[in-house]
Design a protein around this motif. Structure first.
Motif, PDB file in Angstrom:
ATOM      1  N   ASP A 237       0.865  -1.173   0.000  1.00 28.39           N
ATOM      2  CA  ASP A 237       0.000   0.000   0.000  1.00 28.39           C
ATOM      3  C   ASP A 237       0.907   1.230   0.000  1.00 28.39           C
ATOM      4  O   ASP A 237       1.342   1.697   1.053  1.00 28.39           O
ATOM      5  CB  ASP A 237      -0.919  -0.014   1.221  1.00 28.39           C
ATOM      6  CG  ASP A 237      -2.004   1.053   1.154  1.00 28.39           C
ATOM      7  OD1 ASP A 237      -1.746   2.113   0.538  1.00 28.39           O
ATOM      8  OD2 ASP A 237      -3.093   0.833   1.723  1.00 28.39           O
ATOM      9  N   LEU A 238       1.204   1.710  -1.195  1.00 28.82           N
ATOM     10  CA  LEU A 238       2.167   2.805  -1.317  1.00 28.82           C
ATOM     11  C   LEU A 238       1.621   4.106  -0.743  1.00 28.82           C
ATOM     12  O   LEU A 238       2.386   4.938  -0.225  1.00 28.82           O
ATOM     13  CB  LEU A 238       2.551   2.988  -2.785  1.00 28.82           C
ATOM     14  CG  LEU A 238       3.189   1.764  -3.461  1.00 28.82           C
ATOM     15  CD1 LEU A 238       3.551   2.078  -4.919  1.00 28.82           C
ATOM     16  CD2 LEU A 238       4.429   1.312  -2.694  1.00 28.82           C
ATOM     17  N   ASP A 239       0.308   4.310  -0.824  1.00 33.52           N
ATOM     18  CA  ASP A 239      -0.276   5.542  -0.280  1.00 33.52           C
ATOM     19  C   ASP A 239      -0.116   5.602   1.234  1.00 33.52           C
ATOM     20  O   ASP A 239       0.153   6.659   1.808  1.00 33.52           O
ATOM     21  CB  ASP A 239      -1.764   5.632  -0.653  1.00 33.52           C
ATOM     22  CG  ASP A 239      -1.976   5.855  -2.141  1.00 33.52           C
ATOM     23  OD1 ASP A 239      -1.058   6.415  -2.783  1.00 33.52           O
ATOM     24  OD2 ASP A 239      -3.046   5.472  -2.649  1.00 33.52           O
ATOM     25  N   GLU A 240      -0.266   4.451   1.886  1.00 28.37           N
ATOM     26  CA  GLU A 240      -0.167   4.406   3.349  1.00 28.37           C
ATOM     27  C   GLU A 240       1.251   4.094   3.819  1.00 28.37           C
ATOM     28  O   GLU A 240       1.550   4.187   5.011  1.00 28.37           O
ATOM     29  CB  GLU A 240      -1.132   3.362   3.912  1.00 28.37           C
ATOM     30  CG  GLU A 240      -2.596   3.645   3.624  1.00 28.37           C
ATOM     31  CD  GLU A 240      -3.120   4.863   4.369  1.00 28.37           C
ATOM     32  OE1 GLU A 240      -2.406   5.377   5.254  1.00 28.37           O
ATOM     33  OE2 GLU A 240      -4.231   5.309   4.071  1.00 28.37           O
ATOM     34  N   GLY A 241       2.112   3.667   2.893  1.00 33.73           N
ATOM     35  CA  GLY A 241       3.497   3.380   3.256  1.00 33.73           C
ATOM     36  C   GLY A 241       3.668   2.104   4.055  1.00 33.73           C
ATOM     37  O   GLY A 241       4.546   2.025   4.926  1.00 33.73           O
ATOM     38  N   VAL A 242       2.832   1.093   3.774  1.00 36.83           N
ATOM     39  CA  VAL A 242       2.922  -0.162   4.512  1.00 36.83           C
ATOM     40  C   VAL A 242       2.873  -1.345   3.544  1.00 36.83           C
ATOM     41  O   VAL A 242       2.443  -1.224   2.401  1.00 36.83           O
ATOM     42  CB  VAL A 242       1.778  -0.313   5.539  1.00 36.83           C
ATOM     43  CG1 VAL A 242       1.857   0.774   6.591  1.00 36.83           C
ATOM     44  CG2 VAL A 242       0.421  -0.329   4.856  1.00 36.83           C
ATOM     45  N   THR A 243       3.344  -2.484   4.048  1.00 40.77           N
ATOM     46  CA  THR A 243       3.207  -3.759   3.355  1.00 40.77           C
ATOM     47  C   THR A 243       2.217  -4.610   4.130  1.00 40.77           C
ATOM     48  O   THR A 243       2.293  -4.700   5.356  1.00 40.77           O
ATOM     49  CB  THR A 243       4.558  -4.480   3.267  1.00 40.77           C
ATOM     50  OG1 THR A 243       5.448  -3.716   2.447  1.00 40.77           O
ATOM     51  CG2 THR A 243       4.401  -5.870   2.661  1.00 40.77           C
ATOM     52  N   VAL A 244       1.290  -5.230   3.402  1.00 36.03           N
ATOM     53  CA  VAL A 244       0.283  -6.090   4.028  1.00 36.03           C
ATOM     54  C   VAL A 244       0.680  -7.538   3.799  1.00 36.03           C
ATOM     55  O   VAL A 244       0.868  -7.975   2.660  1.00 36.03           O
ATOM     56  CB  VAL A 244      -1.111  -5.824   3.439  1.00 36.03           C
ATOM     57  CG1 VAL A 244      -2.154  -6.704   4.144  1.00 36.03           C
ATOM     58  CG2 VAL A 244      -1.482  -4.357   3.581  1.00 36.03           C
ATOM     59  N   LEU A 245       0.817  -8.271   4.904  1.00 36.90           N
ATOM     60  CA  LEU A 245       1.179  -9.680   4.849  1.00 36.90           C
ATOM     61  C   LEU A 245      -0.045 -10.533   5.156  1.00 36.90           C
ATOM     62  O   LEU A 245      -0.849 -10.199   6.024  1.00 36.90           O
ATOM     63  CB  LEU A 245       2.265  -9.994   5.874  1.00 36.90           C
ATOM     64  CG  LEU A 245       3.534  -9.148   5.843  1.00 36.90           C
ATOM     65  CD1 LEU A 245       4.468  -9.577   6.977  1.00 36.90           C
ATOM     66  CD2 LEU A 245       4.234  -9.275   4.503  1.00 36.90           C
ATOM     67  N   ALA A 246      -0.158 -11.652   4.450  1.00 36.79           N
ATOM     68  CA  ALA A 246      -1.176 -12.650   4.774  1.00 36.79           C
ATOM     69  C   ALA A 246      -0.570 -13.682   5.702  1.00 36.79           C
ATOM     70  O   ALA A 246       0.525 -14.186   5.444  1.00 36.79           O
ATOM     71  CB  ALA A 246      -1.688 -13.308   3.492  1.00 36.79           C
ATOM     72  N   SER A 247      -1.262 -13.992   6.802  1.00 38.52           N
ATOM     73  CA  SER A 247      -0.768 -14.969   7.765  1.00 38.52           C
ATOM     74  C   SER A 247      -1.917 -15.857   8.210  1.00 38.52           C
ATOM     75  O   SER A 247      -3.084 -15.605   7.884  1.00 38.52           O
ATOM     76  CB  SER A 247      -0.146 -14.276   8.978  1.00 38.52           C
ATOM     77  OG  SER A 247      -1.158 -13.786   9.836  1.00 38.52           O
ATOM     78  N   GLY A 248      -1.601 -16.866   8.982  1.00 39.43           N
ATOM     79  CA  GLY A 248      -2.630 -17.748   9.510  1.00 39.43           C
ATOM     80  C   GLY A 248      -3.554 -17.069  10.488  1.00 39.43           C
ATOM     81  O   GLY A 248      -4.594 -17.620  10.857  1.00 39.43           O
ATOM     82  N   ALA A 249      -3.210 -15.849  10.916  1.00 39.80           N
ATOM     83  CA  ALA A 249      -4.037 -15.095  11.856  1.00 39.80           C
ATOM     84  C   ALA A 249      -4.766 -13.941  11.183  1.00 39.80           C
ATOM     85  O   ALA A 249      -5.452 -13.179  11.848  1.00 39.80           O
ATOM     86  CB  ALA A 249      -3.179 -14.554  12.983  1.00 39.80           C
ATOM     87  N   GLY A 250      -4.586 -13.797   9.869  1.00 39.90           N
ATOM     88  CA  GLY A 250      -5.141 -12.654   9.175  1.00 39.90           C
ATOM     89  C   GLY A 250      -4.040 -11.698   8.755  1.00 39.90           C
ATOM     90  O   GLY A 250      -2.848 -11.997   8.865  1.00 39.90           O
ATOM     91  N   PRO A 251      -4.405 -10.498   8.276  1.00 39.62           N
ATOM     92  CA  PRO A 251      -3.396  -9.559   7.773  1.00 39.62           C
ATOM     93  C   PRO A 251      -2.517  -8.995   8.880  1.00 39.62           C
ATOM     94  O   PRO A 251      -2.973  -8.733   9.989  1.00 39.62           O
ATOM     95  CB  PRO A 251      -4.232  -8.457   7.113  1.00 39.62           C
ATOM     96  CG  PRO A 251      -5.578  -8.560   7.759  1.00 39.62           C
ATOM     97  CD  PRO A 251      -5.772  -9.994   8.098  1.00 39.62           C
ATOM     98  N   ILE A 252      -1.231  -8.835   8.565  1.00 38.73           N
ATOM     99  CA  ILE A 252      -0.264  -8.190   9.453  1.00 38.73           C
ATOM    100  C   ILE A 252       0.419  -7.087   8.654  1.00 38.73           C
ATOM    101  O   ILE A 252       0.800  -7.304   7.491  1.00 38.73           O
ATOM    102  CB  ILE A 252       0.779  -9.196   9.975  1.00 38.73           C
ATOM    103  CG1 ILE A 252       0.109 -10.250  10.852  1.00 38.73           C
ATOM    104  CG2 ILE A 252       1.874  -8.487  10.770  1.00 38.73           C
ATOM    105  CD1 ILE A 252       1.058 -11.337  11.341  1.00 38.73           C
TER     106      ILE A 252
END
Length: 348
Positions: A237-252
């Motif tokens: 997410d370049l606008d927010e400056g973050v990377t979204v990871l998929a995990s067994g618990a949901g997004p991190i």
């Protein structure tokens, strides 16, 4: 193919008594200096002889207390801390000293093709270790032993070599025994983890299980205690400056642009950075709040408590004080939110 080790030896003041199995992949021997890690791999290589025990590789006995296969007949590749290349030979000559097994594939995996005509004096520390690893592999070993091969390298050189070691472990289909006391190397490389302290195995098993065990935390630095999580890069997410990871618990969420979309990575969540809340947090800066259920509350040797959590498929844990447990009334089967800052965790 599995390496089996069950040995006992009196080495000066150190009483060595070690048992573990190392299947295909990377088995890391972890522990403080003087714990006996190097002695174990020297026994596997045949460089020292235990007092008693058994060392076998895929049912081929290398040592059984009475008989010991000679070093040169063990088909063991050994990568030392200081590379130990022949200074008068080129990289090509060093690589082929012990054989030419799978030459093209190994030099391509290790990125050595442009170095073949150079001599060790003209190589960086990271390049020397890659050549040493290539030389060990070209002898067509049944097992590779690595004794703190990155200890003499600086941070950038370590970061250069670690992915090559991981690639080798994934492609060669043999056991790799890797000695270190650096947690960053454990979390990036290990499939199996054997923790050795004062000559004894104090914890062993899949790395995710050992690091998720709060009773193993006393053998690690405080910052190193915590869960290891497998994730996949979902999006940037370049606008927010973050990377979204998929995990067994949901997004991190992680800060910045991390990895390539679709790439797998490991994420370490330090137990001391996990905050627990009974309700979904609002008005706070931490980006990660995962719904979990408490599976166990366990006393730690330092007087704090380990709160074991399960978030869907993902086990994590938090280290908190007894006062916090009492104030929140925490108990098993209770639903809580595990909160941690994006800047507190990172890929390993």
């Amino acid at each position: 193919m599995t390496l089996q080790v069950d040995i006992q030896a009196q080495l000066g003041d150190l009483s060595l008594d070690v048992q573990f199995d190392a299947p295909v992949g990377v088995t890391v021997l972890f522990g403080p200096s003087g714990a006996g890690k190097t002695s174990v791999i020297n026994a596997i290589a045949g460089l020292i002889k235990p007092d008693k025990g058994l060392i076998s590789l895929d049912k081929k006995v290398l040592y059984d207390g009475q008989n010991s296969v000679a070093v040169h007949r063990r088909k063991v590749g050994y990568v030392f801390q200081d590379a130990r290349l022949f200074p008068h030979m080129t990289v090509l000559q060093n690589l082929t000293y012990g054989g030419r097994n799978d030459f093209d594939r190994i030099i391509d995996i290790l990125g050595l093709r442009d170095l073949l005509d150079r001599r060790p004096a003209g190589l960086s520390g990271g390049e020397k270790q890659r050549v040493a690893l290539g030389r060990a592999l070209m002898a067509q070993p049944d097992v590779v032993l690595m004794d703190e091969p990155l200890a003499a390298l600086d941070g950038p050189r370590k970061a250069e070599v670690l992915p090559y070691i991981a690639d080798i472990a994934a492609t060669q289909k043999i056991p790799v025994i890797y000695v270190t006391h650096a947690m960053a190397e454990v979390t990036q490389l290990a499939d199996q983890l054997v923790v050795i302290d004062q000559g004894q195995v104090v914890r062993k098993g899949p790395v995710f299980d050992v690091l998720a065990d709060p009773m193993a935390a006393r053998f690690f630095a405080k910052r190193d205690a915590g869960a290891l999580v497998s994730c996949v890069v979902d999006r940037h997410d370049l606008d927010e400056g973050v990377t979204v990871l998929a995990s067994g618990a949901g997004p991190i969420l992680l800060p910045g642009q991390v990895g390539k979309v679709g790439a797998g990575l490991r994420l370490r969540i330090p137990a001391q950075d996990v905050i627990l809340a009974q309700t979904a947090p609002v008005g706070q800066s931490a980006l990660n709040a995962i719904a979990t259920v408490i599976t166990e509350v366990t006393p730690l040797p330092n007087g704090n408590l380990a709160v074991m959590l399960r978030a869907k498929e993902l086990p994590i844990w938090a280290e908190i004080t007894p006062l916090s447990v009492r104030r929140l009334g925490l108990e098993t089967e209770q639903n809580v939110f595990a909160i941690f800052k994006a800047t507190a965790v990172g890929p390993v």
